[in-house]
Design a protein around this motif. Structure first.
Motif, PDB file in Angstrom:
ATOM      1  N   SER A  38       0.836  -1.199   0.000  1.00 17.59           N
ATOM      2  CA  SER A  38       0.000   0.000   0.000  1.00 17.59           C
ATOM      3  C   SER A  38       0.872   1.250   0.000  1.00 17.59           C
ATOM      4  O   SER A  38       1.913   1.297   0.664  1.00 17.59           O
ATOM      5  N   PRO A  39       0.456   2.291  -0.725  1.00  9.50           N
ATOM      6  CA  PRO A  39       1.269   3.515  -0.741  1.00  9.50           C
ATOM      7  C   PRO A  39       1.239   4.266   0.591  1.00  9.50           C
ATOM      8  O   PRO A  39       2.078   5.119   0.837  1.00  9.50           O
ATOM      9  N   VAL A  40       0.295   3.954   1.463  1.00 14.54           N
ATOM     10  CA  VAL A  40       0.212   4.652   2.748  1.00 14.54           C
ATOM     11  C   VAL A  40       0.580   3.734   3.901  1.00 14.54           C
ATOM     12  O   VAL A  40       0.244   4.008   5.051  1.00 14.54           O
ATOM     13  N   ALA A  41       1.285   2.625   3.617  1.00 13.71           N
ATOM     14  CA  ALA A  41       1.612   1.651   4.652  1.00 13.71           C
ATOM     15  C   ALA A  41       2.469   2.273   5.752  1.00 13.71           C
ATOM     16  O   ALA A  41       2.220   2.065   6.942  1.00 13.71           O
ATOM     17  N   ALA A  42       3.465   3.042   5.384  1.00 11.83           N
ATOM     18  CA  ALA A  42       4.363   3.628   6.379  1.00 11.83           C
ATOM     19  C   ALA A  42       3.601   4.594   7.289  1.00 11.83           C
ATOM     20  O   ALA A  42       3.760   4.569   8.517  1.00 11.83           O
ATOM     21  N   ALA A  43       2.749   5.432   6.700  1.00 12.42           N
ATOM     22  CA  ALA A  43       1.980   6.385   7.506  1.00 12.42           C
ATOM     23  C   ALA A  43       0.982   5.667   8.396  1.00 12.42           C
ATOM     24  O   ALA A  43       0.779   6.053   9.556  1.00 12.42           O
ATOM     25  N   ALA A  44       0.375   4.592   7.898  1.00 10.05           N
ATOM     26  CA  ALA A  44      -0.598   3.850   8.704  1.00 10.05           C
ATOM     27  C   ALA A  44       0.082   3.161   9.875  1.00 10.05           C
ATOM     28  O   ALA A  44      -0.432   3.175  11.003  1.00 10.05           O
ATOM     29  N   ASN A  45       1.243   2.548   9.628  1.00 12.02           N
ATOM     30  CA  ASN A  45       1.963   1.888  10.722  1.00 12.02           C
ATOM     31  C   ASN A  45       2.434   2.899  11.761  1.00 12.02           C
ATOM     32  O   ASN A  45       2.379   2.643  12.966  1.00 12.02           O
ATOM     33  N   ALA A  46       2.894   4.063  11.310  1.00 14.14           N
ATOM     34  CA  ALA A  46       3.341   5.093  12.257  1.00 14.14           C
ATOM     35  C   ALA A  46       2.168   5.600  13.085  1.00 14.14           C
ATOM     36  O   ALA A  46       2.290   5.811  14.293  1.00 14.14           O
TER      37      ALA A  46
END
Length: 149
Positions: A38-46
């Motif tokens: 997902s392109p927002v995986a890093a933001a979602a995990n953070a």
């Protein structure tokens, strides 16, 4: 006497259930990681990691009362104006308040733009050609294979 034992057992089961429920609520909840593609995986995990330390709102976070809101009197005037406009529109478009005129010019223009398809009535030659095509198609057709028995 036996009745007292049943009450004690029920009370024990109730307390154990409540204790297990509180233990389940007290356990830390960790959401599953986001899909790595997902392109927002890093933001979602953070966001998921920092969710336990979110800032709690205070009374100073409440925005000020807006000043550009109409008063009830202004709303009443606006509603009255809309009702007056609706009544005027109904009067203007009531039956027998308007008539069509100069429709001949409009109809003539529409007729000039419209293209009438040619009337293709099949002739005897057309019918014979269709029958010949159908006969050839039937000759080429083969029956499906029969089921083995």
């Amino acid at each position: 006497m036996n009745d007292e034992t049943g009450k004690t057992v029920r009370l024990g089961v109730l307390f154990c259930g409540a204790a297990l429920g509180l233990a389940a609520c007290a356990s830390p909840f960790t959401p599953p990681p986001a899909d790595p593609s997902s392109p927002v995986a890093a933001a979602a995990n953070a966001a998921a990691k920092g969710s336990g330390h979110a800032k709690k709102p205070s009374f100073s976070d409440i925005p000020a009362i807006p000043t550009d809101v109409r008063t009830p009197v202004q709303f009443k005037k606006a509603v009255g104006a809309e009702k007056a406009a609706a009544d005027q529109l109904k009067r203007d478009t009531a039956p027998s308040t308007w008539t069509l005129s100069e429709t001949d010019a409009y109809a003539a223009k529409a007729r000039s733009v419209a293209k009438v398809p040619a009337s293709d009535i099949p002739t005897d030659a057309d019918r014979a050609e269709t029958e010949a095509f159908a006969k050839a198609a039937r000759a080429r057709a083969t029956a499906p294979p029969s089921k083995p028995q």
